[in-house]
Design an enzyme around this catalytic site. Sequence first.
Site, PDB file in Angstrom:
ATOM      1  N   LYS A  39     -22.914 -56.571  14.046  1.00  0.00           N
ATOM      2  CA  LYS A  39     -21.777 -56.159  14.867  1.00  0.00           C
ATOM      3  C   LYS A  39     -20.459 -56.170  14.077  1.00  0.00           C
ATOM      4  O   LYS A  39     -20.391 -56.724  12.973  1.00  0.00           O
ATOM      5  CB  LYS A  39     -21.693 -57.080  16.086  1.00  0.00           C
ATOM      6  CG  LYS A  39     -22.906 -56.962  17.014  1.00  0.00           C
ATOM      7  CD  LYS A  39     -22.689 -57.772  18.284  1.00  0.00           C
ATOM      8  CE  LYS A  39     -23.877 -57.647  19.234  1.00  0.00           C
ATOM      9  NZ  LYS A  39     -23.623 -58.324  20.528  1.00  0.00           N
ATOM     10  N   TYR A  79     -25.113 -49.603  25.707  1.00  0.00           N
ATOM     11  CA  TYR A  79     -25.114 -50.787  26.566  1.00  0.00           C
ATOM     12  C   TYR A  79     -25.094 -50.416  28.052  1.00  0.00           C
ATOM     13  O   TYR A  79     -24.657 -51.224  28.886  1.00  0.00           O
ATOM     14  CB  TYR A  79     -23.934 -51.689  26.225  1.00  0.00           C
ATOM     15  CG  TYR A  79     -24.161 -52.566  25.009  1.00  0.00           C
ATOM     16  CD1 TYR A  79     -25.156 -53.531  25.011  1.00  0.00           C
ATOM     17  CD2 TYR A  79     -23.370 -52.443  23.878  1.00  0.00           C
ATOM     18  CE1 TYR A  79     -25.368 -54.357  23.912  1.00  0.00           C
ATOM     19  CE2 TYR A  79     -23.565 -53.269  22.760  1.00  0.00           C
ATOM     20  CZ  TYR A  79     -24.574 -54.225  22.790  1.00  0.00           C
ATOM     21  OH  TYR A  79     -24.778 -55.040  21.701  1.00  0.00           O
ATOM     22  N   ASN A 142     -20.676 -62.053  18.709  1.00  0.00           N
ATOM     23  CA  ASN A 142     -21.842 -62.849  18.342  1.00  0.00           C
ATOM     24  C   ASN A 142     -22.674 -62.263  17.201  1.00  0.00           C
ATOM     25  O   ASN A 142     -23.869 -62.507  17.109  1.00  0.00           O
ATOM     26  CB  ASN A 142     -22.698 -63.167  19.574  1.00  0.00           C
ATOM     27  CG  ASN A 142     -23.322 -61.942  20.186  1.00  0.00           C
ATOM     28  OD1 ASN A 142     -22.989 -60.816  19.800  1.00  0.00           O
ATOM     29  ND2 ASN A 142     -24.233 -62.141  21.122  1.00  0.00           N
ATOM     30  N   HIS A 145     -27.113 -58.026  17.204  1.00  0.00           N
ATOM     31  CA  HIS A 145     -27.850 -57.629  18.406  1.00  0.00           C
ATOM     32  C   HIS A 145     -29.291 -57.373  18.004  1.00  0.00           C
ATOM     33  O   HIS A 145     -29.561 -56.892  16.906  1.00  0.00           O
ATOM     34  CB  HIS A 145     -27.265 -56.337  19.003  1.00  0.00           C
ATOM     35  CG  HIS A 145     -28.172 -55.703  20.018  1.00  0.00           C
ATOM     36  ND1 HIS A 145     -28.214 -56.108  21.333  1.00  0.00           N
ATOM     37  CD2 HIS A 145     -29.123 -54.731  19.894  1.00  0.00           C
ATOM     38  CE1 HIS A 145     -29.120 -55.400  21.980  1.00  0.00           C
ATOM     39  NE2 HIS A 145     -29.693 -54.557  21.126  1.00  0.00           N
ATOM     40  N   GLU A 156     -33.898 -48.137  22.010  1.00  0.00           N
ATOM     41  CA  GLU A 156     -32.764 -48.430  21.125  1.00  0.00           C
ATOM     42  C   GLU A 156     -32.973 -47.860  19.725  1.00  0.00           C
ATOM     43  O   GLU A 156     -32.023 -47.369  19.107  1.00  0.00           O
ATOM     44  CB  GLU A 156     -32.544 -49.942  21.076  1.00  0.00           C
ATOM     45  CG  GLU A 156     -32.060 -50.497  22.402  1.00  0.00           C
ATOM     46  CD  GLU A 156     -31.805 -51.996  22.391  1.00  0.00           C
ATOM     47  OE1 GLU A 156     -31.459 -52.541  23.448  1.00  0.00           O
ATOM     48  OE2 GLU A 156     -31.933 -52.625  21.311  1.00  0.00           O
TER      49      GLU A 156
HETATM   50  P1  CMP Z   1     -26.222 -58.448  22.837  1.00  0.00           P
HETATM   51  O1  CMP Z   1     -27.495 -59.074  22.397  1.00  0.00           O
HETATM   52  O2  CMP Z   1     -25.666 -57.388  21.968  1.00  0.00           O
HETATM   53  O3  CMP Z   1     -26.434 -57.842  24.294  1.00  0.00           O
HETATM   54  C1  CMP Z   1     -25.363 -57.684  25.205  1.00  0.00           C
HETATM   55  C2  CMP Z   1     -24.125 -58.354  24.754  1.00  0.00           C
HETATM   56  O4  CMP Z   1     -23.140 -58.613  25.730  1.00  0.00           O
HETATM   57  C3  CMP Z   1     -24.472 -59.716  24.216  1.00  0.00           C
HETATM   58  O5  CMP Z   1     -25.141 -59.596  22.997  1.00  0.00           O
HETATM   59  C4  CMP Z   1     -23.096 -60.380  24.144  1.00  0.00           C
HETATM   60  O6  CMP Z   1     -22.463 -60.178  22.911  1.00  0.00           O
HETATM   61  C5  CMP Z   1     -22.297 -59.626  25.205  1.00  0.00           C
HETATM   62  N1  CMP Z   1     -21.830 -60.522  26.244  1.00  0.00           N
HETATM   63  C6  CMP Z   1     -20.540 -60.787  26.531  1.00  0.00           C
HETATM   64  N2  CMP Z   1     -20.449 -61.644  27.538  1.00  0.00           N
HETATM   65  C7  CMP Z   1     -21.695 -61.961  27.909  1.00  0.00           C
HETATM   66  C8  CMP Z   1     -22.247 -62.812  28.931  1.00  0.00           C
HETATM   67  N3  CMP Z   1     -21.482 -63.529  29.741  1.00  0.00           N
HETATM   68  N4  CMP Z   1     -23.600 -62.892  29.004  1.00  0.00           N
HETATM   69  C9  CMP Z   1     -24.393 -62.167  28.191  1.00  0.00           C
HETATM   70  N5  CMP Z   1     -23.919 -61.328  27.216  1.00  0.00           N
HETATM   71  C10 CMP Z   1     -22.587 -61.236  27.090  1.00  0.00           C
END
Ligand code: CMP
Length: 167
Positions: A39, A79, A142, A145, A156
């Site tokens: 990311k 998303y 984070n 993904h 995806e």
């Molecule tokens: P990712 O695995 O990319 O899938 C969806 C993303 O939403 C997740 O990682 C997080 O980075 C983001 N996200 C932000 N807030 C939340 C939340 N409260 N719960 C889950 N995902 C979140």
Amino acid sequence: MYDSSQLMGLTPASTSLSRRPSLNQESHVANQKTLSIIKPDATAANNSGAIIARFQEEGLRIAGIRKIHMSIPEARGFYAVHAERPFYNDLVAFMTEGPCVVMVLEGDNAIARNREIMGATNPAAAAEGTLRKRFATNIERNAVHGSDSPENAAIEVAYFFRTTELF
Ligand code: CMP
């Protein structure tokens, strides 16, 4: 559906990832493909190489890779499953703030292996030794993904790669 902390079968944090049993040991899937994204926070921090190296050290191979800067429609489409969630707009803004590295990782049980290596969605809950523990800032920023199921992996992977771009 993307909350990796909900996955079952995680072993204690003291166990090295390479020795951890796969999450779905009973259903071994050879040469499985999964989508991985490094990311914008991780590319900006120059951590792409360390993250890619980690996947390779863990036995996953890179079947396809590209550095991209997602448009807002592209990120919203990727998303779309989270469109009704309160964090959706912030997630799209974050994923479009800079470039990402999109990859197709391939290997035995690649979907579960990738999610083990990444760790929990929220780095505060991520096990020692995971990518999110090491590189993520918070649940929104984070670092990585990974696809969460065979169905989503197929969707995806196809979102970013043609089959002729995978080797
Ligand atoms: P990712 O695995 O990319 O899938 C969806 C993303 O939403 C997740 O990682 C997080 O980075 C983001 N996200 C932000 N807030 C939340 C939340 N409260 N719960 C889950 N995902 C979140």
